[in-house]
Design a protein around this motif. Structure first.
Motif, PDB file in Angstrom:
ATOM      1  N   SER A  21     -57.505  15.249  47.307  1.00 27.88           N
ATOM      2  CA  SER A  21     -56.782  14.595  46.224  1.00 27.88           C
ATOM      3  C   SER A  21     -56.875  13.087  46.388  1.00 27.88           C
ATOM      4  N   CYS A  22     -56.893  12.390  45.278  1.00 19.33           N
ATOM      5  CA  CYS A  22     -56.918  10.932  45.278  1.00 19.33           C
ATOM      6  C   CYS A  22     -55.919  10.452  44.237  1.00 19.33           C
ATOM      7  N   ALA A  23     -54.849   9.846  44.707  1.00 22.05           N
ATOM      8  CA  ALA A  23     -53.805   9.342  43.816  1.00 22.05           C
ATOM      9  C   ALA A  23     -53.977   7.844  43.610  1.00 22.05           C
ATOM     10  N   LYS A  76     -50.821  12.427  36.233  1.00 23.46           N
ATOM     11  CA  LYS A  76     -50.465  12.119  37.616  1.00 23.46           C
ATOM     12  C   LYS A  76     -51.349  11.038  38.216  1.00 23.46           C
ATOM     13  N   THR A  78     -54.323  11.226  39.165  1.00 23.44           N
ATOM     14  CA  THR A  78     -54.889  11.850  40.353  1.00 23.44           C
ATOM     15  C   THR A  78     -56.206  12.544  40.013  1.00 23.44           C
ATOM     16  N   TYR A  80     -59.155  15.176  41.755  1.00 20.44           N
ATOM     17  CA  TYR A  80     -59.301  16.194  42.785  1.00 20.44           C
ATOM     18  C   TYR A  80     -60.780  16.500  43.022  1.00 20.44           C
TER      19      TYR A  80
END
Length: 120
Positions: A21-23, A76, A78, A80
């Motif tokens: 995941s990368c937020a 979000k 985000t 993935y």
């Protein structure tokens, strides 16, 4: 500016799966595209997968096509990376990247990286 935080790396056996995941935070409305890159020991950094934030386009490195899937959740902020059928050669540090608009043009931001190790 855009800040990125990756998570989800770890140790997995060959044939297994992981999801990274990368937020993103900061000026997220200015992001055009995001992607994942990786760097294995002794090798150059390579593109793993990329995704448009404003459209539906995706692209993948040849070595991961059919095994990895990139997706996004704009609500979000985000992105993935679903990694299936992992191989020892997928072992690397995986970095998230975002390209975003500024008054000086398009700029890039990188996360700190997350280690993925595929080994029995």
């Amino acid at each position: 500016q855009v800040q990125l935080v990756e998570s989800g790396g770890g140790l997995v056996q060959p044939g297994g799966s992981l999801r990274l995941s990368c937020a993103a935070s900061g000026s997220t409305s200015s992001i055009n595209a995001m992607g994942w890159y990786r760097r294995a020991p002794g090798k150059e950094r390579e593109l793993v997968a990329g995704i448009s934030i404003t459209g539906s386009g995706t692209n993948y490195g040849d070595s991961v096509k059919g095994r990895f899937t990139i997706s996004r959740d704009n609500a979000k902020n985000t992105v993935y990376l679903q990694m299936n059928s992992l191989r020892p050669e997928d072992t690397a540090v995986y970095y998230c990247n975002a390209r975003f608009r500024t008054t000086m043009g398009t700029m890039g931001s990188w996360g700190q990286g997350t280690q993925v190790t595929v080994s029995s």
